[in-house]
Design a protein around this motif. Structure first.
Motif, PDB file in Angstrom:
ATOM      1  N   ARG A  44      10.455   6.613   1.215  1.00  0.00           N
ATOM      2  CA  ARG A  44      10.821   3.933   1.036  1.00  0.00           C
ATOM      3  C   ARG A  44       8.696   4.211   1.547  1.00  0.00           C
ATOM      4  O   ARG A  44       8.704   3.054   0.779  1.00  0.00           O
ATOM      5  CB  ARG A  44      11.512   3.780   1.435  1.00  0.00           C
ATOM      6  N   PRO A  45       9.334   3.982   3.143  1.00  0.00           N
ATOM      7  CA  PRO A  45       7.670   2.874   3.686  1.00  0.00           C
ATOM      8  C   PRO A  45       6.404   4.192   2.993  1.00  0.00           C
ATOM      9  O   PRO A  45       5.126   3.079   2.666  1.00  0.00           O
ATOM     10  CB  PRO A  45       7.455   3.767   4.544  1.00  0.00           C
ATOM     11  N   ILE A  46       5.739   4.981   2.325  1.00  0.00           N
ATOM     12  CA  ILE A  46       4.704   5.700   1.302  1.00  0.00           C
ATOM     13  C   ILE A  46       5.156   4.699  -0.360  1.00  0.00           C
ATOM     14  O   ILE A  46       3.814   4.413  -0.240  1.00  0.00           O
ATOM     15  CB  ILE A  46       5.497   6.671   0.972  1.00  0.00           C
ATOM     16  N   LEU A  47       6.180   4.307  -1.238  1.00  0.00           N
ATOM     17  CA  LEU A  47       6.381   3.694  -2.167  1.00  0.00           C
ATOM     18  C   LEU A  47       5.658   2.449  -1.437  1.00  0.00           C
ATOM     19  O   LEU A  47       4.468   1.691  -2.690  1.00  0.00           O
ATOM     20  CB  LEU A  47       7.134   3.817  -2.990  1.00  0.00           C
ATOM     21  N   LEU A  48       6.219   2.194  -0.507  1.00  0.00           N
ATOM     22  CA  LEU A  48       6.278   0.677  -0.767  1.00  0.00           C
ATOM     23  C   LEU A  48       4.841   0.792   0.520  1.00  0.00           C
ATOM     24  O   LEU A  48       4.856  -0.739   1.311  1.00  0.00           O
ATOM     25  CB  LEU A  48       7.031  -0.468  -0.306  1.00  0.00           C
ATOM     26  N   SER A  49       4.207   0.902   0.826  1.00  0.00           N
ATOM     27  CA  SER A  49       2.946   1.228   2.024  1.00  0.00           C
ATOM     28  C   SER A  49       2.422  -0.190   1.129  1.00  0.00           C
ATOM     29  O   SER A  49       1.670  -0.458   0.312  1.00  0.00           O
ATOM     30  CB  SER A  49       2.013   2.501   1.409  1.00  0.00           C
ATOM     31  N   LYS A  50       1.740  -0.863   1.765  1.00  0.00           N
ATOM     32  CA  LYS A  50       0.829  -1.885   1.676  1.00  0.00           C
ATOM     33  C   LYS A  50      -0.930  -1.726   1.123  1.00  0.00           C
ATOM     34  O   LYS A  50      -1.875  -1.627   1.367  1.00  0.00           O
ATOM     35  CB  LYS A  50       0.151  -3.065   2.633  1.00  0.00           C
ATOM     36  N   SER A  51      -1.505  -0.328   2.136  1.00  0.00           N
ATOM     37  CA  SER A  51      -2.555   0.710   2.411  1.00  0.00           C
ATOM     38  C   SER A  51      -2.981   1.192   0.880  1.00  0.00           C
ATOM     39  O   SER A  51      -4.074   1.199   0.737  1.00  0.00           O
ATOM     40  CB  SER A  51      -2.266   1.267   3.377  1.00  0.00           C
TER      41      SER A  51
END
Length: 166
Positions: free
Chosen positions: A135-142
């Motif tokens: 999830r954090p990879i898909l939703l990364s702001k970077s």
């Protein structure tokens, strides 16, 4: 939600490795599922169509979370395409050296998620979203750019999604 989607969710396993490298930040993840269905997806869809649908599903999820869509990037896509083919040939899921994406594409951020199974494109993205590691990879702001590579192996989709910020 169908019984197949429920079975896929139960079968999902995730691994994520977050590294801080001198060249940038790297985030990685893997998801697999049992071959419980989606034969019609495999039979009726070309790789390029599957990849486009995965990218669209990722951007839809990002929009639902107030994030900008990721834009296609040729270098990022090339790394994903080559890696998906290599993984399909090997029959295993493992991450490529993140220096390749960072250096070759001139990126400051690189993320990678991998998947293998009888997923529909939306089912794969949902499995990644249901995984605390992905999830954090898909939703990364970077992340600003994306490339998706797929290959069929043994009747299952092998997918590499690469995310970059130049």
């Amino acid at each position: 939600m169908s019984a197949i989607d429920h079975a896929l969710r139960r079968a999902v396993r995730g691994i994520v490795i977050a590294l801080i490298l001198g060249l940038g930040t790297v985030a990685l993840g893997v998801v697999t599922a049992t071959s419980t269905g989606a034969a019609e997806t495999r039979a009726a869809m070309r790789s390029s169509t599957y990849e486009e649908k995965v990218q669209n599903a990722i951007n839809l999820v990002r929009a639902e979370h107030g994030l900008r869509p990721l834009r296609f990037h040729a270098c990022t896509d090339g790394t994903a395409e080559r890696w998906a083919r290599r993984l399909a040939k090997s029959g295993r899921l493992y991450h490529q050296d993140p220096h390749g994406i960072l250096c070759k594409c001139g990126a400051r951020y690189a993320g990678e998620t991998l998947g293998m199974g009888a997923f529909s494109p939306a089912g794969l993205v949902q499995a990644w979203m249901d995984s605390p590691a992905h999830r954090p990879i898909l939703l990364s702001k970077s992340a600003r750019r994306i490339g998706v590579g797929t290959s069929l192996s043994g009747g299952q989709w092998v997918t590499a999604a690469n995310f970059t910020k130049l």
